[in-house]
Design a protein around this motif. Structure first.
Motif, PDB file in Angstrom:
ATOM      1  N   TRP A  27       0.829  -1.210   0.000  1.00  0.00           N
ATOM      2  CA  TRP A  27       0.000   0.000   0.000  1.00  0.00           C
ATOM      3  C   TRP A  27       0.858   1.253   0.000  1.00  0.00           C
ATOM      4  O   TRP A  27       0.602   2.210  -0.755  1.00  0.00           O
ATOM      5  CB  TRP A  27      -0.925  -0.021   1.215  1.00  0.00           C
ATOM      6  CG  TRP A  27      -2.064   0.953   1.155  1.00  0.00           C
ATOM      7  CD1 TRP A  27      -3.335   0.705   0.758  1.00  0.00           C
ATOM      8  CD2 TRP A  27      -2.020   2.353   1.506  1.00  0.00           C
ATOM      9  NE1 TRP A  27      -4.090   1.850   0.837  1.00  0.00           N
ATOM     10  CE2 TRP A  27      -3.308   2.875   1.284  1.00  0.00           C
ATOM     11  CE3 TRP A  27      -1.017   3.197   1.965  1.00  0.00           C
ATOM     12  CZ2 TRP A  27      -3.623   4.209   1.523  1.00  0.00           C
ATOM     13  CZ3 TRP A  27      -1.325   4.535   2.199  1.00  0.00           C
ATOM     14  CH2 TRP A  27      -2.613   5.029   1.986  1.00  0.00           C
ATOM     15  N   LEU A  28       1.882   1.275   0.848  1.00  0.00           N
ATOM     16  CA  LEU A  28       2.735   2.467   0.948  1.00  0.00           C
ATOM     17  C   LEU A  28       3.505   2.702  -0.341  1.00  0.00           C
ATOM     18  O   LEU A  28       3.683   3.850  -0.774  1.00  0.00           O
ATOM     19  CB  LEU A  28       3.699   2.321   2.124  1.00  0.00           C
ATOM     20  CG  LEU A  28       3.067   2.302   3.518  1.00  0.00           C
ATOM     21  CD1 LEU A  28       4.124   2.058   4.581  1.00  0.00           C
ATOM     22  CD2 LEU A  28       2.311   3.593   3.798  1.00  0.00           C
ATOM     23  N   ALA A  31       1.061   4.169  -2.788  1.00  0.00           N
ATOM     24  CA  ALA A  31       0.727   5.545  -2.413  1.00  0.00           C
ATOM     25  C   ALA A  31       1.891   6.492  -2.696  1.00  0.00           C
ATOM     26  O   ALA A  31       1.684   7.635  -3.129  1.00  0.00           O
ATOM     27  CB  ALA A  31       0.348   5.601  -0.938  1.00  0.00           C
ATOM     28  N   ARG A  32       3.101   6.028  -2.442  1.00  0.00           N
ATOM     29  CA  ARG A  32       4.292   6.868  -2.675  1.00  0.00           C
ATOM     30  C   ARG A  32       4.410   7.275  -4.134  1.00  0.00           C
ATOM     31  O   ARG A  32       4.877   8.379  -4.449  1.00  0.00           O
ATOM     32  CB  ARG A  32       5.538   6.088  -2.243  1.00  0.00           C
ATOM     33  CG  ARG A  32       6.868   6.762  -2.556  1.00  0.00           C
ATOM     34  CD  ARG A  32       7.073   7.977  -1.664  1.00  0.00           C
ATOM     35  NE  ARG A  32       8.355   8.599  -1.900  1.00  0.00           N
ATOM     36  CZ  ARG A  32       8.629   9.458  -2.886  1.00  0.00           C
ATOM     37  NH1 ARG A  32       7.660   9.785  -3.746  1.00  0.00           N
ATOM     38  NH2 ARG A  32       9.821   9.985  -3.019  1.00  0.00           N
ATOM     39  N   GLY A  34       1.763   7.227  -6.426  1.00  0.00           N
ATOM     40  CA  GLY A  34       0.483   7.555  -7.053  1.00  0.00           C
ATOM     41  C   GLY A  34      -0.132   6.395  -7.799  1.00  0.00           C
ATOM     42  O   GLY A  34      -0.855   6.597  -8.784  1.00  0.00           O
ATOM     43  N   SER A 287      -0.002   9.546  10.166  1.00  0.00           N
ATOM     44  CA  SER A 287      -0.891   9.068   9.111  1.00  0.00           C
ATOM     45  C   SER A 287      -0.142   8.129   8.181  1.00  0.00           C
ATOM     46  O   SER A 287       1.098   8.100   8.141  1.00  0.00           O
ATOM     47  CB  SER A 287      -1.429  10.255   8.299  1.00  0.00           C
ATOM     48  OG  SER A 287      -0.363  10.875   7.587  1.00  0.00           O
ATOM     49  N   LEU A 288      -0.908   7.393   7.386  1.00  0.00           N
ATOM     50  CA  LEU A 288      -0.311   6.563   6.350  1.00  0.00           C
ATOM     51  C   LEU A 288       0.391   7.423   5.303  1.00  0.00           C
ATOM     52  O   LEU A 288       1.404   7.019   4.735  1.00  0.00           O
ATOM     53  CB  LEU A 288      -1.389   5.704   5.688  1.00  0.00           C
ATOM     54  CG  LEU A 288      -1.882   4.500   6.491  1.00  0.00           C
ATOM     55  CD1 LEU A 288      -3.171   3.945   5.880  1.00  0.00           C
ATOM     56  CD2 LEU A 288      -0.814   3.420   6.544  1.00  0.00           C
ATOM     57  N   GLY A 289      -0.155   8.608   5.061  1.00  0.00           N
ATOM     58  CA  GLY A 289       0.488   9.505   4.105  1.00  0.00           C
ATOM     59  C   GLY A 289       1.889   9.889   4.538  1.00  0.00           C
ATOM     60  O   GLY A 289       2.804   9.981   3.708  1.00  0.00           O
ATOM     61  N   GLU A 290       2.072  10.105   5.834  1.00  0.00           N
ATOM     62  CA  GLU A 290       3.409  10.415   6.341  1.00  0.00           C
ATOM     63  C   GLU A 290       4.356   9.236   6.131  1.00  0.00           C
ATOM     64  O   GLU A 290       5.517   9.428   5.734  1.00  0.00           O
ATOM     65  CB  GLU A 290       3.312  10.749   7.831  1.00  0.00           C
ATOM     66  CG  GLU A 290       4.658  11.066   8.482  1.00  0.00           C
ATOM     67  CD  GLU A 290       4.543  11.316   9.971  1.00  0.00           C
ATOM     68  OE1 GLU A 290       5.513  11.034  10.706  1.00  0.00           O
ATOM     69  OE2 GLU A 290       3.469  11.787  10.414  1.00  0.00           O
ATOM     70  N   ALA A 292       4.038   6.919   3.810  1.00  0.00           N
ATOM     71  CA  ALA A 292       4.242   6.753   2.372  1.00  0.00           C
ATOM     72  C   ALA A 292       5.270   7.736   1.832  1.00  0.00           C
ATOM     73  O   ALA A 292       6.071   7.408   0.946  1.00  0.00           O
ATOM     74  CB  ALA A 292       2.915   6.918   1.627  1.00  0.00           C
ATOM     75  N   ALA A 293       5.261   8.950   2.369  1.00  0.00           N
ATOM     76  CA  ALA A 293       6.185   9.973   1.876  1.00  0.00           C
ATOM     77  C   ALA A 293       7.649   9.567   2.047  1.00  0.00           C
ATOM     78  O   ALA A 293       8.510   9.962   1.256  1.00  0.00           O
ATOM     79  CB  ALA A 293       5.918  11.298   2.584  1.00  0.00           C
TER      80      ALA A 293
END
Length: 452
Positions: A27-28, A31-32, A34, A287-290, A292-293
């Motif tokens: 998933w990460l 997400a990283r 796109g 967050s997952l966004g953090e 993933a970044a």
């Protein structure tokens, strides 16, 4: 190229930390970059697969925030696998074999006794039509093997680096069982081609499977004239704290038990497993966004990462200590803390290891407590000096300063008797924040030694 990954568990049990780590990493990575994340159920093992386990897996993914862009289940695609198998048969790459499990076991045993690898001898290729007819008339039903080319197989693994195999060193894999059902090696490749999966990310126990599947990808691509071999990343398998291997049947390490029995927060598990075995320090993430970044396959080491339950719980506490009230309000109310307010959360969260621990402090502020009385005279004197309401966070300091001046008590001798009387505990949240929540009437009653 648009990145497309998949997580393809078998619904034969609850997810454990090994498979959920694979889901998180997939998933990460998507997400990283796109890309898209697919949830695919490998449910062709009909004897062991259940809808209950399929639902539980989906529930675990949703709890962790691992939403998917596409979903499929292999049990809906038998016609597609049959078509792929027929094409491989027509191309001479899939051939029938009639050995029983007992006969195959004897062959393997004989090879091992001669210190040779247990590679299938392709005896079935020497059978003629009459031989096959005779065996089938006797009740034998064939299983079907993929004929590997005796050629080099190589790929640049995103975690393990260059990998190299010789087709001659591998055993022709069984793709179709005697009962006609397709096995994982075939269904996984067909699905990855049909759904245009660009990267296959899984455990290092699949490395040899990958070598076989690379040739199967190439065979189907040559027959059907489309698709591409995906890139591969094989993660080191997680071991237990003592180095033992993990199994999805170890319920103590299932995602469900971690959530329901151990009180682990979703973001604690996400952050822990995302960084386990990497060069990044294991720390809480918002967050997952953090997560993933900062994701990069280059950060993963080759060593075996060890799951440390104590470290996970330390991380769990960090996540709770940073959690805003809005993120937990509904969950606190569902635990029986009706009417809970932000002031309560801010008062108790620095002392929580699990969210359920908040219930203990809710009881201290809202329910009867049997005070621990060490010195009744000292407490009576403190009660006489208790400030009038309204109270705020300065009240505790004003009150204890007055008590100290009147009694000469300082430090532990001042604070511990008050804490034990007011909370019946030796440790806990700061009383400057807890005192206003307990309220003046309860405080007076507890200082008098009354249950209140």
């Amino acid at each position: 190229m648009t990145i497309a990954v998949r997580f393809a568990p078998s619904p034969t049990g609850h997810l454990h930390i090994g498979n959920i780590r694979t889901a998180i990493v997939n998933w990460l990575f998507a997400a990283r970059h796109g890309g898209s994340f697919m949830f695919r159920l490998d449910d062709t093992d009909e004897e062991r697969s259940t809808q209950a386990f399929a639902d539980a897996i989906a529930e675990d993914l949703v709890w962790l925030g691992l939403t998917w862009d596409r979903q499929a289940r292999e049990s809906d695609r038998y016609a597609r696998y049959a078509a792929a198998a027929a094409a491989l048969k027509a191309a001479g790459r899939l051939y029938p074999c009639y050995e029983t499990p007992e006969e195959l076991a004897l062959k393997r045993k004989a090879l091992l006794a001669r210190h040779r690898p247990p590679i299938y001898d392709r005896a079935a290729l020497a059978l003629g039509d009459a031989d096959r007819a005779r065996l089938e008339a006797a009740g034998r039903r064939p299983h079907w093997r993929f004929k590997l080319a005796h050629a080099d197989i190589a790929w640049d693994d995103l975690v393990q680096g260059p990998k190299h195999f010789r087709g001659a060193d591998l055993s022709d894999p069984v793709l179709i069982r005697e009962d006609g059902r397709p096995l994982y090696t075939l269904t996984s490749v067909v699905d990855d081609l049909d759904f245009a999966i660009t990267h296959v990310v899984r455990g290092e126990d699949h490395v040899t499977n990958t070598a076989v599947q690379v040739q199967l990808f190439q065979a189907l691509m040559g027959i059907e004239g489309q698709g591409a071999v995906p890139a591969f990343a094989h993660l080191p398998l997680i071991a237990g704290s003592e180095g033992e291997g993990l199994s999805k049947r170890l319920g103590s390490l299932s995602v469900r038990s971690l959530r329901e029995e151990e009180g682990v927060e979703a973001m604690a598990l996400n952050a822990y497993l995302a960084r386990l075995g990497t060069a990044d320090p294991i720390a809480a993430a918002a967050s997952l966004g953090e997560l993933a970044a900062g994701f990069d396959f280059g950060k993963f080491g080759r060593g075996t990462p060890k799951f440390d339950a104590d470290e996970l719980m330390r991380l769990n506490a960090q996540v709770l200590h940073a959690a805003p009230f809005d993120a937990v309000a509904d969950r606190l109310a569902a635990m029986g803390m009706a009417g809970v307010e932000e002031a309560f959360w801010l008062a108790v969260r620095p002392n929580l290891s699990r969210l359920s621990d908040a219930r203990e402090w809710w009881a201290v502020t809202r329910e009867p407590v049997t005070p621990l009385v060490d010195d009744a005279a000292f407490l009576a004197g403190a009660a006489a000096l208790l400030p009038a309401t309204p109270w705020d966070e300065t009240t505790w300091g004003v009150w204890t300063k007055a008590v100290s001046a009147a009694t000469g008590a300082k430090g532990k001798a001042l604070f511990l008797p008050l804490r034990r009387a007011l909370t019946a505990r030796d440790h806990g949240p700061e009383l400057k924040t807890l005192l206003p929540l307990i309220g003046r009437d309860r405080v007076l009653a507890r200082l008098a030694g009354e249950v209140a």
